[in-house]
Design a protein around this motif. Structure first.
Motif, PDB file in Angstrom:
ATOM      1  N   ARG A 239     -11.133  -6.479   0.850  1.00  0.00           N
ATOM      2  CA  ARG A 239     -10.620  -5.378   0.878  1.00  0.00           C
ATOM      3  C   ARG A 239     -10.937  -4.628   2.345  1.00  0.00           C
ATOM      4  O   ARG A 239     -10.628  -3.580   2.708  1.00  0.00           O
ATOM      5  N   ALA A 240     -12.904  -4.808   2.745  1.00  0.00           N
ATOM      6  CA  ALA A 240     -13.441  -4.161   3.238  1.00  0.00           C
ATOM      7  C   ALA A 240     -12.631  -4.638   4.782  1.00  0.00           C
ATOM      8  O   ALA A 240     -12.440  -3.902   5.768  1.00  0.00           O
ATOM      9  N   SER A 241     -12.470  -6.548   4.681  1.00  0.00           N
ATOM     10  CA  SER A 241     -11.914  -6.518   5.651  1.00  0.00           C
ATOM     11  C   SER A 241     -10.408  -6.046   6.545  1.00  0.00           C
ATOM     12  O   SER A 241      -9.615  -6.231   7.329  1.00  0.00           O
ATOM     13  N   ALA A 242      -9.578  -5.276   5.514  1.00  0.00           N
ATOM     14  CA  ALA A 242      -7.912  -4.623   5.862  1.00  0.00           C
ATOM     15  C   ALA A 242      -8.576  -3.369   5.815  1.00  0.00           C
ATOM     16  O   ALA A 242      -7.690  -2.944   6.803  1.00  0.00           O
ATOM     17  N   LEU A 243      -9.739  -2.688   5.860  1.00  0.00           N
ATOM     18  CA  LEU A 243      -9.891  -1.920   6.575  1.00  0.00           C
ATOM     19  C   LEU A 243     -10.230  -1.296   8.055  1.00  0.00           C
ATOM     20  O   LEU A 243     -10.686  -2.502   8.937  1.00  0.00           O
ATOM     21  N   ASP A 244      -9.009  -0.880   9.144  1.00  0.00           N
ATOM     22  CA  ASP A 244      -9.223  -1.048  10.202  1.00  0.00           C
ATOM     23  C   ASP A 244     -10.071   0.417  11.025  1.00  0.00           C
ATOM     24  O   ASP A 244     -10.745  -0.408  11.855  1.00  0.00           O
ATOM     25  N   HIS A 245     -10.023   0.986  10.472  1.00  0.00           N
ATOM     26  CA  HIS A 245     -10.917   2.457  10.820  1.00  0.00           C
ATOM     27  C   HIS A 245     -12.149   2.633  10.706  1.00  0.00           C
ATOM     28  O   HIS A 245     -13.168   3.090  10.801  1.00  0.00           O
ATOM     29  N   LEU A 246     -12.684   2.349   9.270  1.00  0.00           N
ATOM     30  CA  LEU A 246     -13.646   2.366   8.405  1.00  0.00           C
ATOM     31  C   LEU A 246     -14.600   2.024   8.131  1.00  0.00           C
ATOM     32  O   LEU A 246     -14.257   0.075   7.884  1.00  0.00           O
ATOM     33  N   LEU A 247     -15.991   2.146   8.176  1.00  0.00           N
ATOM     34  CA  LEU A 247     -16.518   1.023   7.124  1.00  0.00           C
ATOM     35  C   LEU A 247     -16.577   0.991   5.592  1.00  0.00           C
ATOM     36  O   LEU A 247     -15.836   1.745   5.611  1.00  0.00           O
TER      37      LEU A 247
END
Length: 344
Positions: A239-247
């Motif tokens: 799910r983190a890998s799908a975040l474009d702008h956030l840690l």
């Protein structure tokens, strides 16, 4: 970090001396900075703006320090500082300082802040836990300013110990229910501070947490995802890998706050506008002539927060994905910080 007595005896007089020197020599510095800026193209002539902002900051710092001395004397030389009446006076002092700095930022940097908030009574009497993204210069100051000024909240926050090198911040914040943590403080220590602050909140308090732990950079994002993978948290890593702008959010602090104050609602804050300005160098090189920040927040009532730890982690990632999607839709396009038309 120098001991408190050293900070008081060295840094406080130093700020006062710098403020006096800056005010006395301001005409000379204006001439020098203006002359130097003429050699730069118009979009980069930001020296005078930074000079004016810095001098104003120093002068207001001195005002806060003088007021703190008066409050210390009025409280019986510090004996009653922790009583509600004296605490409220310190919140009023923070409100005064941030309101003036916000007004200067609006004029000097042509700052505008647009907030999209839910309808209804946003000031209802319940404690709140504020979970915000961390990006851009001064986002925590803007957030605290709006909590105090617009919503009548008394913010509590866990901050880096290095911020105590700012004398006024050091004096005021250490008199209020906040926490400073050192760089090498273990995560368990930070969580314990969050738990302590959350457990004693009243109806008009707001605990502010930045679950990412720092500003977004691609390198930090890769490191965070790798750590999740090393811990065997494959779902979170995906799910983190799908975040474009956030840690990816660190759930420990948020969950500890919810557990310590189960009656608190949770407020999520998304914002964009100065995302790419992380370091002082970024601010100097790339700050646009006019700065526009957009913010969006929503409240989750305490009764709607999941009960189990694992469900809360999934719920936190759900909210983080919503913030990421909002940023994608509202982030200004590359190069949007163009010079504003001439004005007075």
């Amino acid at each position: 970090m120098p001991p408190r007595i050293v900070r008081r005896l060295v840094l406080v007089p130093l700020v006062i001396v710098l403020a006096v020197a800056a005010v006395v020599t301001l005409p000379l510095w204006l001439v020098v900075v203006t002359a130097a800026s003429m050699r730069l193209p118009p979009p980069q002539r930001r020296g005078v703006r930074f000079l004016w902002f810095g001098v104003t900051w120093l002068v207001l710092e001195c005002g806060v320090l003088v007021a703190c001395l008066g409050l210390w004397v009025a409280s019986g030389f510090g004996g009653r500082l922790h009583r509600d009446r004296h605490q409220e006076r310190h919140y009023q002092l923070i409100r005064w300082f941030l309101s003036h700095m916000y007004g200067v930022a609006v004029r000097v940097f042509r700052l505008s802040v647009e907030i999209d908030e839910p309808p209804g009574d946003v000031r209802r009497a319940r404690p709140v836990i504020v979970l915000s993204r961390h990006a851009g210069p001064g986002d925590s100051f803007l957030l605290v300013h709006h909590l105090l000024h617009l919503y009548g909240r008394r913010p509590r926050i866990v901050m880096k110990a290095a911020l105590q090198l700012d004398p006024s911040l050091d004096v005021v914040i250490n008199r209020l229910p906040n926490a400073f943590v050192h760089r090498r403080t273990a995560e368990s220590g930070i969580i314990e501070e969050i738990r302590r602050l959350s457990a004693t909140m009243d109806a008009d308090d707001a605990l502010v947490i930045f679950p990412e732990g720092g500003n977004f950079t691609p390198r930090r994002r890769r490191t965070a995802i790798r750590r999740l993978e090393e811990k065997g948290l494959q779902e979170e890593a995906k799910r983190a890998s799908a975040l474009d702008h956030l840690l990816p959010p660190r759930p420990g602090g948020a969950i500890a706050a919810i557990e310590a104050c189960p009656e608190a609602d949770v407020v999520f804050v998304a914002h964009t506008g100065l995302d790419d300005l992380v370091t002082i160098g970024d601010v100097w090189r790339r700050l646009p002539v006019s700065a526009r920040i957009r913010a969006h927040w929503w409240r989750v009532p305490a009764a709607e927060i999941p009960a189990s730890r694992q469900d809360r982690i999934r719920w936190l990632y759900d909210q983080w994905e919503a913030i990421d999607d909002w940023i994608t839709e509202n982030r200004p396009p590359e190069g949007a910080g163009s010079p504003a038309p001439p004005g007075p």
